[in-house]
Design a protein around this motif. Structure first.
Motif, PDB file in Angstrom:
ATOM      1  N   ARG A 160       0.822  -1.214   0.000  1.00  0.00           N
ATOM      2  CA  ARG A 160       0.000   0.000   0.000  1.00  0.00           C
ATOM      3  C   ARG A 160       0.858   1.267   0.000  1.00  0.00           C
ATOM      4  O   ARG A 160       0.672   2.189   0.780  1.00  0.00           O
ATOM      5  CB  ARG A 160      -0.981   0.025   1.178  1.00  0.00           C
ATOM      6  CG  ARG A 160      -1.873  -1.187   1.224  1.00  0.00           C
ATOM      7  CD  ARG A 160      -3.082  -1.084   2.129  1.00  0.00           C
ATOM      8  NE  ARG A 160      -3.025  -0.125   3.181  1.00  0.00           N
ATOM      9  CZ  ARG A 160      -2.832  -0.409   4.472  1.00  0.00           C
ATOM     10  NH1 ARG A 160      -2.639  -1.679   4.847  1.00  0.00           N
ATOM     11  NH2 ARG A 160      -2.855   0.525   5.382  1.00  0.00           N
ATOM     12  N   GLY A 161       1.830   1.282  -0.944  1.00  0.00           N
ATOM     13  CA  GLY A 161       2.660   2.462  -1.130  1.00  0.00           C
ATOM     14  C   GLY A 161       2.133   3.336  -2.249  1.00  0.00           C
ATOM     15  O   GLY A 161       0.998   3.172  -2.703  1.00  0.00           O
ATOM     16  N   ASN A 162       2.969   4.259  -2.720  1.00  0.00           N
ATOM     17  CA  ASN A 162       2.610   5.181  -3.792  1.00  0.00           C
ATOM     18  C   ASN A 162       2.848   4.483  -5.133  1.00  0.00           C
ATOM     19  O   ASN A 162       3.945   4.532  -5.696  1.00  0.00           O
ATOM     20  CB  ASN A 162       3.452   6.460  -3.680  1.00  0.00           C
ATOM     21  CG  ASN A 162       3.018   7.539  -4.653  1.00  0.00           C
ATOM     22  OD1 ASN A 162       2.427   7.249  -5.685  1.00  0.00           O
ATOM     23  ND2 ASN A 162       3.323   8.784  -4.331  1.00  0.00           N
ATOM     24  N   ILE A 163       1.801   3.840  -5.674  1.00  0.00           N
ATOM     25  CA  ILE A 163       1.955   2.995  -6.864  1.00  0.00           C
ATOM     26  C   ILE A 163       2.309   3.797  -8.120  1.00  0.00           C
ATOM     27  O   ILE A 163       3.237   3.410  -8.844  1.00  0.00           O
ATOM     28  CB  ILE A 163       0.685   2.141  -7.088  1.00  0.00           C
ATOM     29  CG1 ILE A 163       0.457   1.244  -5.871  1.00  0.00           C
ATOM     30  CG2 ILE A 163       0.828   1.289  -8.348  1.00  0.00           C
ATOM     31  CD1 ILE A 163      -0.889   0.542  -5.870  1.00  0.00           C
ATOM     32  N   PRO A 164       1.617   4.920  -8.444  1.00  0.00           N
ATOM     33  CA  PRO A 164       2.010   5.680  -9.644  1.00  0.00           C
ATOM     34  C   PRO A 164       3.471   6.124  -9.613  1.00  0.00           C
ATOM     35  O   PRO A 164       4.172   6.056 -10.626  1.00  0.00           O
ATOM     36  CB  PRO A 164       1.060   6.881  -9.626  1.00  0.00           C
ATOM     37  CG  PRO A 164      -0.126   6.413  -8.870  1.00  0.00           C
ATOM     38  CD  PRO A 164       0.411   5.503  -7.814  1.00  0.00           C
ATOM     39  N   ALA A 165       3.946   6.560  -8.443  1.00  0.00           N
ATOM     40  CA  ALA A 165       5.350   6.971  -8.326  1.00  0.00           C
ATOM     41  C   ALA A 165       6.271   5.773  -8.521  1.00  0.00           C
ATOM     42  O   ALA A 165       7.352   5.890  -9.114  1.00  0.00           O
ATOM     43  CB  ALA A 165       5.603   7.613  -6.965  1.00  0.00           C
ATOM     44  N   ALA A 166       5.852   4.586  -8.037  1.00  0.00           N
ATOM     45  CA  ALA A 166       6.663   3.373  -8.211  1.00  0.00           C
ATOM     46  C   ALA A 166       6.773   2.999  -9.683  1.00  0.00           C
ATOM     47  O   ALA A 166       7.848   2.612 -10.163  1.00  0.00           O
ATOM     48  CB  ALA A 166       6.056   2.217  -7.416  1.00  0.00           C
ATOM     49  N   VAL A 167       5.664   3.105 -10.414  1.00  0.00           N
ATOM     50  CA  VAL A 167       5.674   2.804 -11.858  1.00  0.00           C
ATOM     51  C   VAL A 167       6.661   3.711 -12.571  1.00  0.00           C
ATOM     52  O   VAL A 167       7.513   3.263 -13.350  1.00  0.00           O
ATOM     53  CB  VAL A 167       4.260   2.971 -12.464  1.00  0.00           C
ATOM     54  CG1 VAL A 167       4.307   2.880 -13.988  1.00  0.00           C
ATOM     55  CG2 VAL A 167       3.309   1.916 -11.902  1.00  0.00           C
ATOM     56  N   CYS A 168       6.566   5.003 -12.286  1.00  0.00           N
ATOM     57  CA  CYS A 168       7.426   5.982 -12.937  1.00  0.00           C
ATOM     58  C   CYS A 168       8.892   5.780 -12.548  1.00  0.00           C
ATOM     59  O   CYS A 168       9.783   5.771 -13.397  1.00  0.00           O
ATOM     60  CB  CYS A 168       6.978   7.396 -12.567  1.00  0.00           C
ATOM     61  SG  CYS A 168       7.901   8.695 -13.394  1.00  0.00           S
ATOM     62  N   SER A 169       9.151   5.595 -11.257  1.00  0.00           N
ATOM     63  CA  SER A 169      10.520   5.485 -10.763  1.00  0.00           C
ATOM     64  C   SER A 169      11.206   4.216 -11.254  1.00  0.00           C
ATOM     65  O   SER A 169      12.351   4.250 -11.699  1.00  0.00           O
ATOM     66  CB  SER A 169      10.511   5.523  -9.236  1.00  0.00           C
ATOM     67  OG  SER A 169      11.795   5.755  -8.742  1.00  0.00           O
ATOM     68  N   ALA A 170      10.495   3.093 -11.190  1.00  0.00           N
ATOM     69  CA  ALA A 170      11.080   1.817 -11.623  1.00  0.00           C
ATOM     70  C   ALA A 170      11.343   1.813 -13.122  1.00  0.00           C
ATOM     71  O   ALA A 170      12.385   1.338 -13.583  1.00  0.00           O
ATOM     72  CB  ALA A 170      10.154   0.669 -11.239  1.00  0.00           C
ATOM     73  N   ALA A 171      10.397   2.350 -13.899  1.00  0.00           N
ATOM     74  CA  ALA A 171      10.576   2.397 -15.348  1.00  0.00           C
ATOM     75  C   ALA A 171      11.724   3.327 -15.725  1.00  0.00           C
ATOM     76  O   ALA A 171      12.546   3.000 -16.595  1.00  0.00           O
ATOM     77  CB  ALA A 171       9.280   2.872 -16.006  1.00  0.00           C
ATOM     78  N   ALA A 172      11.807   4.487 -15.046  1.00  0.00           N
ATOM     79  CA  ALA A 172      12.891   5.432 -15.324  1.00  0.00           C
ATOM     80  C   ALA A 172      14.246   4.826 -14.980  1.00  0.00           C
ATOM     81  O   ALA A 172      15.227   4.990 -15.718  1.00  0.00           O
ATOM     82  CB  ALA A 172      12.675   6.723 -14.536  1.00  0.00           C
ATOM     83  N   SER A 173      14.304   4.095 -13.856  1.00  0.00           N
ATOM     84  CA  SER A 173      15.548   3.444 -13.451  1.00  0.00           C
ATOM     85  C   SER A 173      16.000   2.441 -14.506  1.00  0.00           C
ATOM     86  O   SER A 173      17.176   2.383 -14.876  1.00  0.00           O
ATOM     87  CB  SER A 173      15.358   2.735 -12.103  1.00  0.00           C
ATOM     88  OG  SER A 173      16.501   1.989 -11.763  1.00  0.00           O
ATOM     89  N   SER A 174      15.043   1.663 -15.027  1.00  0.00           N
ATOM     90  CA  SER A 174      15.359   0.656 -16.030  1.00  0.00           C
ATOM     91  C   SER A 174      15.887   1.292 -17.314  1.00  0.00           C
ATOM     92  O   SER A 174      16.868   0.826 -17.900  1.00  0.00           O
ATOM     93  CB  SER A 174      14.112  -0.183 -16.333  1.00  0.00           C
ATOM     94  OG  SER A 174      14.419  -1.245 -17.188  1.00  0.00           O
ATOM     95  N   LEU A 175      15.252   2.385 -17.743  1.00  0.00           N
ATOM     96  CA  LEU A 175      15.669   3.050 -18.974  1.00  0.00           C
ATOM     97  C   LEU A 175      16.989   3.807 -18.786  1.00  0.00           C
ATOM     98  O   LEU A 175      17.870   3.743 -19.647  1.00  0.00           O
ATOM     99  CB  LEU A 175      14.576   4.009 -19.446  1.00  0.00           C
ATOM    100  CG  LEU A 175      13.279   3.349 -19.919  1.00  0.00           C
ATOM    101  CD1 LEU A 175      12.233   4.396 -20.260  1.00  0.00           C
ATOM    102  CD2 LEU A 175      13.543   2.465 -21.132  1.00  0.00           C
ATOM    103  N   LEU A 176      17.130   4.517 -17.655  1.00  0.00           N
ATOM    104  CA  LEU A 176      18.374   5.240 -17.404  1.00  0.00           C
ATOM    105  C   LEU A 176      19.554   4.282 -17.259  1.00  0.00           C
ATOM    106  O   LEU A 176      20.690   4.615 -17.610  1.00  0.00           O
ATOM    107  CB  LEU A 176      18.238   6.094 -16.139  1.00  0.00           C
ATOM    108  CG  LEU A 176      17.375   7.351 -16.265  1.00  0.00           C
ATOM    109  CD1 LEU A 176      17.113   7.965 -14.897  1.00  0.00           C
ATOM    110  CD2 LEU A 176      18.032   8.377 -17.179  1.00  0.00           C
ATOM    111  N   GLY A 177      19.270   3.086 -16.748  1.00  0.00           N
ATOM    112  CA  GLY A 177      20.321   2.098 -16.590  1.00  0.00           C
ATOM    113  C   GLY A 177      20.991   1.716 -17.896  1.00  0.00           C
ATOM    114  O   GLY A 177      22.169   1.341 -17.915  1.00  0.00           O
TER     115      GLY A 177
END
Length: 334
Positions: free
Chosen positions: A124-141
């Protein structure tokens, strides 16, 4: 029931089975060439589906939380490499030079996408922020990881420069992802309806890569190079690295004043490392080398982080409901 949370899941068991098969029946000659082609196609399909699955609306909704994303980025690509370097006096005597290089490689990888979002949702965390952050991390990587590998490990890909490695990784991972985003308008609904069985593409791609990598490693004598004592050292090192990362990431979230939902997102996005991205990248960055040894810490860390984060997510999920914290300077609603 509580005991079952600590038992390996089906994918972990499949991963162990693939390593066992590669150890007994490694792919050689023409068979290995065929597996390489099939693996590359499977990886391209995997990232194409990532692009088709990712909701632009959800990304836009979470994209504005720049402080959270910045902290996740710094933890993923700053904290982890620092921990890897700081632990060198402990890890080097335990595992030796080759496996320590595997730990350094693990530390410079991007975060996971699916499991980070799944655990954030469960907790029960901030799901929209998790989607954005995880996807950005994957692409920036795709761009940051080769640069960090060159800086910390002195490796520049297959005899070329860091730019060459970025180009190859972009062609293999980023272009299929972009193609998936473009195709989303036509196939997004179908992908969403069939996500249950499409997850098999993700898992199958990883299993294929692990099989080809370990086949090459077995032929190169991986199991004669890694005695049981060193293997135990890798497991201990993974546990130590994960524990330190979880503690520091959690403390940073508290010290910087994030609310509980954001801290959960930071914890699960900032403390995880991606096997799905890390293994294909290793094929490009360390082409011609024995990547079986190199990705062993990553494989073990991946399984340990899943089991530990599953327990943490369950604990967060059981916390009592409470009113959403009001932003600074804004009165809380009654």
């Amino acid at each position: 029931m509580a005991r079952s949370r600590f038992l390996p899941d089906n994918f972990t068991l499949a991963l162990i089975a693939v390593v066992a098969i590669a150890s007994l029946l490694p792919a050689q000659g023409q068979v290995a060439t065929v597996f390489d082609w099939v693996t590359n196609l499977a990886i391209a399909l995997l990232f194409f589906l990532h692009g088709a699955k990712l909701s632009r609306e959800a990304v836009i909704a979470g994209a504005g939380h720049w402080r959270l994303h910045l902290l996740v980025f710094l933890c993923t690509f700053g904290l982890f490499p620092l921990l890897g370097l700081a632990l060198k006096p402990v890890l080097m005597p335990l595992v030796g030079q080759q496996l320590y290089a595997g730990f350094l490689y693990l530390c410079v990888l991007p975060a996971t996408v699916q499991s980070a979002i799944a655990f954030t949702s469960l907790a029960r965390g901030n799901i929209p922020a998790a989607v954005c952050s995880a996807a950005a991390s994957s692409l920036l990587g795709i761009f940051v990881t080769p640069a960090l590998v060159a800086l910390l490990m002195g490796v520049h890909g297959d005899g070329g420069s860091t730019l060459d490695a970025i180009g190859k990784i972009s062609a293999q991972l980023l272009l299929p992802f972009i193609a998936g985003q473009i195709a989303r308008r036509w196939i997004g609904g179908w992908v969403a309806r069939n996500k249950g069985w499409l997850k098999n593409v993700d898992q199958s791609s990883i299993l294929l890569v692990v099989y080809t990598a370990f086949s090459s490693a077995v032929i190169g004598g991986i199991w004669t190079q890694i005695p049981p004592l060193k293997l135990a050292g890798v497991v201990l090192g993974c546990c130590l690295l994960l524990a330190l990362a979880l503690i520091v990431v959690n403390l940073l979230g508290k010290w910087l004043g994030f609310n509980i939902e954001d801290r959960i997102t930071i914890l699960f996005c900032g403390s995880k490392k991606s096997l799905a991205t890390g293994v294909p990248m290793a094929q490009v960055l360390f082409a011609g080398g024995s990547i079986g040894v190199l990705i062993l810490p990553l494989m073990l860390f991946h399984q340990i982080q899943l089991m530990v984060c599953a327990v943490l997510a369950q604990r967060y999920a059981k916390r009592p409901e409470h009113p959403v914290e009001a932003p600074a300077g804004e009165a809380a609603r009654p």
